[in-house]
Scaffold this motif. Structure first.
Motif, PDB file in Angstrom:
ATOM      1  N   THR A 133     -69.539  39.732 -20.744  1.00  0.00           N
ATOM      2  CA  THR A 133     -70.978  39.760 -20.564  1.00  0.00           C
ATOM      3  C   THR A 133     -71.373  41.059 -19.882  1.00  0.00           C
ATOM      4  OG1 THR A 133     -70.931  37.362 -20.244  1.00  0.00           O
ATOM      5  CG2 THR A 133     -72.960  38.496 -19.653  1.00  0.00           C
ATOM      6  N   ASN A 134     -72.387  41.696 -20.419  1.00  0.00           N
ATOM      7  CA  ASN A 134     -72.880  42.942 -19.830  1.00  0.00           C
ATOM      8  C   ASN A 134     -74.356  42.801 -19.502  1.00  0.00           C
ATOM      9  OD1 ASN A 134     -70.544  44.924 -20.086  1.00  0.00           O
ATOM     10  ND2 ASN A 134     -70.674  44.119 -22.153  1.00  0.00           N
ATOM     11  N   TYR A 135     -74.759  43.421 -18.414  1.00  0.00           N
ATOM     12  CA  TYR A 135     -76.134  43.323 -17.938  1.00  0.00           C
ATOM     13  C   TYR A 135     -76.750  44.700 -17.760  1.00  0.00           C
ATOM     14  CZ  TYR A 135     -74.712  38.571 -16.672  1.00  0.00           C
ATOM     15  OH  TYR A 135     -74.249  37.278 -16.696  1.00  0.00           O
ATOM     16  N   ALA A 136     -78.059  44.738 -17.926  1.00  0.00           N
ATOM     17  CA  ALA A 136     -78.798  45.947 -17.557  1.00  0.00           C
ATOM     18  C   ALA A 136     -78.713  46.112 -16.045  1.00  0.00           C
ATOM     19  CB  ALA A 136     -80.250  45.822 -17.997  1.00  0.00           C
ATOM     20  N   ASP A 137     -78.682  47.360 -15.596  1.00  0.00           N
ATOM     21  CA  ASP A 137     -78.574  47.606 -14.154  1.00  0.00           C
ATOM     22  C   ASP A 137     -79.711  46.940 -13.385  1.00  0.00           C
ATOM     23  OD1 ASP A 137     -77.288  51.023 -14.455  1.00  0.00           O
ATOM     24  OD2 ASP A 137     -76.276  49.075 -14.495  1.00  0.00           O
ATOM     25  N   SER A 138     -80.878  46.880 -13.990  1.00  0.00           N
ATOM     26  CA  SER A 138     -82.062  46.352 -13.304  1.00  0.00           C
ATOM     27  C   SER A 138     -81.972  44.852 -13.015  1.00  0.00           C
ATOM     28  CB  SER A 138     -83.313  46.638 -14.125  1.00  0.00           C
ATOM     29  OG  SER A 138     -83.198  46.056 -15.410  1.00  0.00           O
ATOM     30  N   VAL A 139     -81.056  44.143 -13.682  1.00  0.00           N
ATOM     31  CA  VAL A 139     -80.971  42.690 -13.489  1.00  0.00           C
ATOM     32  C   VAL A 139     -79.628  42.245 -12.914  1.00  0.00           C
ATOM     33  CG1 VAL A 139     -82.558  42.368 -15.417  1.00  0.00           C
ATOM     34  CG2 VAL A 139     -80.107  42.074 -15.790  1.00  0.00           C
ATOM     35  N   LYS A 140     -78.702  43.169 -12.739  1.00  0.00           N
ATOM     36  CA  LYS A 140     -77.383  42.815 -12.211  1.00  0.00           C
ATOM     37  C   LYS A 140     -77.524  42.155 -10.840  1.00  0.00           C
ATOM     38  CE  LYS A 140     -74.404  46.180 -14.521  1.00  0.00           C
ATOM     39  NZ  LYS A 140     -73.637  47.436 -14.384  1.00  0.00           N
ATOM     40  N   GLY A 141     -76.795  41.060 -10.673  1.00  0.00           N
ATOM     41  CA  GLY A 141     -76.849  40.335  -9.411  1.00  0.00           C
ATOM     42  C   GLY A 141     -77.987  39.343  -9.326  1.00  0.00           C
ATOM     43  N   ARG A 142     -78.920  39.405 -10.270  1.00  0.00           N
ATOM     44  CA  ARG A 142     -80.062  38.478 -10.239  1.00  0.00           C
ATOM     45  C   ARG A 142     -80.078  37.554 -11.456  1.00  0.00           C
ATOM     46  NH1 ARG A 142     -85.110  40.358 -10.640  1.00  0.00           N
ATOM     47  NH2 ARG A 142     -84.534  42.190 -11.890  1.00  0.00           N
ATOM     48  N   PHE A 143     -79.645  38.068 -12.608  1.00  0.00           N
ATOM     49  CA  PHE A 143     -79.654  37.289 -13.847  1.00  0.00           C
ATOM     50  C   PHE A 143     -78.215  36.944 -14.229  1.00  0.00           C
ATOM     51  CE2 PHE A 143     -83.813  39.097 -15.877  1.00  0.00           C
ATOM     52  CZ  PHE A 143     -84.506  38.806 -14.705  1.00  0.00           C
ATOM     53  N   THR A 144     -78.049  35.758 -14.794  1.00  0.00           N
ATOM     54  CA  THR A 144     -76.748  35.327 -15.288  1.00  0.00           C
ATOM     55  C   THR A 144     -76.907  34.759 -16.686  1.00  0.00           C
ATOM     56  OG1 THR A 144     -75.994  34.777 -13.051  1.00  0.00           O
ATOM     57  CG2 THR A 144     -74.739  33.859 -14.891  1.00  0.00           C
ATOM     58  N   MET A 145     -76.135  35.311 -17.605  1.00  0.00           N
ATOM     59  CA  MET A 145     -76.163  34.814 -18.983  1.00  0.00           C
ATOM     60  C   MET A 145     -74.932  33.958 -19.229  1.00  0.00           C
ATOM     61  SD  MET A 145     -76.473  36.960 -22.519  1.00  0.00           S
ATOM     62  CE  MET A 145     -76.571  36.109 -24.105  1.00  0.00           C
ATOM     63  N   SER A 146     -75.135  32.835 -19.920  1.00  0.00           N
ATOM     64  CA  SER A 146     -74.018  31.955 -20.254  1.00  0.00           C
ATOM     65  C   SER A 146     -74.182  31.449 -21.678  1.00  0.00           C
ATOM     66  CB  SER A 146     -73.943  30.783 -19.280  1.00  0.00           C
ATOM     67  OG  SER A 146     -75.136  30.025 -19.301  1.00  0.00           O
ATOM     68  N   LYS A 147     -73.107  30.913 -22.212  1.00  0.00           N
ATOM     69  CA  LYS A 147     -73.117  30.480 -23.623  1.00  0.00           C
ATOM     70  C   LYS A 147     -72.392  29.154 -23.762  1.00  0.00           C
ATOM     71  CE  LYS A 147     -72.189  32.288 -28.285  1.00  0.00           C
ATOM     72  NZ  LYS A 147     -71.153  31.461 -28.835  1.00  0.00           N
ATOM     73  N   ASP A 148     -72.998  28.265 -24.516  1.00  0.00           N
ATOM     74  CA  ASP A 148     -72.366  27.003 -24.885  1.00  0.00           C
ATOM     75  C   ASP A 148     -71.944  27.137 -26.337  1.00  0.00           C
ATOM     76  OD1 ASP A 148     -71.756  24.409 -25.743  1.00  0.00           O
ATOM     77  OD2 ASP A 148     -73.191  23.501 -24.372  1.00  0.00           O
ATOM     78  N   ASN A 149     -70.665  27.407 -26.570  1.00  0.00           N
ATOM     79  CA  ASN A 149     -70.194  27.676 -27.933  1.00  0.00           C
ATOM     80  C   ASN A 149     -70.369  26.465 -28.850  1.00  0.00           C
ATOM     81  OD1 ASN A 149     -69.322  30.381 -27.541  1.00  0.00           O
ATOM     82  ND2 ASN A 149     -67.514  29.605 -26.483  1.00  0.00           N
ATOM     83  N   ALA A 150     -70.210  25.283 -28.304  1.00  0.00           N
ATOM     84  CA  ALA A 150     -70.333  24.081 -29.134  1.00  0.00           C
ATOM     85  C   ALA A 150     -71.748  23.902 -29.663  1.00  0.00           C
ATOM     86  CB  ALA A 150     -69.904  22.860 -28.336  1.00  0.00           C
ATOM     87  N   LYS A 151     -72.721  24.383 -28.907  1.00  0.00           N
ATOM     88  CA  LYS A 151     -74.122  24.211 -29.293  1.00  0.00           C
ATOM     89  C   LYS A 151     -74.729  25.493 -29.856  1.00  0.00           C
ATOM     90  CE  LYS A 151     -75.067  20.663 -25.800  1.00  0.00           C
ATOM     91  NZ  LYS A 151     -75.914  20.304 -24.629  1.00  0.00           N
TER      92      LYS A 151
END
Length: 121
Positions: free
Chosen positions: A57-75
């Motif tokens: 997972t990669n984030y823009a510098d402006s959101v690092k530490g504040r935003f978290t992306m996750s994925k549910d592969n089954a869905k």
């Protein structure tokens, strides 16, 4: 026909949190990457976060530490947990997916309709 449906946007005060969801449906053989982009008024669309091959997972510098992306592969669903929101996070947030419809076809690109996030007191 592949569809990406986003949800979870809304109005939040500075410092608050929101969670966006993006569900993919349709004929999908393999997903190469799913990402969140945003476009603020008068600005170009920019990458917020991306998960590639279900792993990194990669984030823009402006959101690092504040935003978290996750994925549910089954869905085939991705989420964007946004915390410590700032007025400059105000934008329409779009979900994007790079995928293969079948094993023999080239990769395709799909976009959601966007969901508005407004950070204001």
């Amino acid at each position: 026909q592949v569809q990406l449906v986003e949800s979870g946007g809304g109005l939040v005060q500075p410092g608050g949190s929101l969670r966006l969801s993006c569900a993919a449906s349709g004929t999908i053989f393999r997903i190469n990457a799913m990402g969140w982009y945003r476009q603020a008024p008068g600005k170009q669309r920019e990458l917020v976060a991306v998960i590639t091959n279900g792993r990194s997972t990669n984030y823009a510098d402006s959101v690092k530490g504040r935003f978290t992306m996750s994925k549910d592969n089954a869905k085939n669903t991705v989420y964007l947990q946004m915390t410590s929101l700032r007025p400059e996070d105000t934008a329409v947030y779009y979900c994007n997916m790079i995928y293969f419809r079948t094993v023999v076809e080239s990769s395709r690109d799909a976009w959601g309709q966007g969901t508005l996030v407004t950070v204001s007191s």
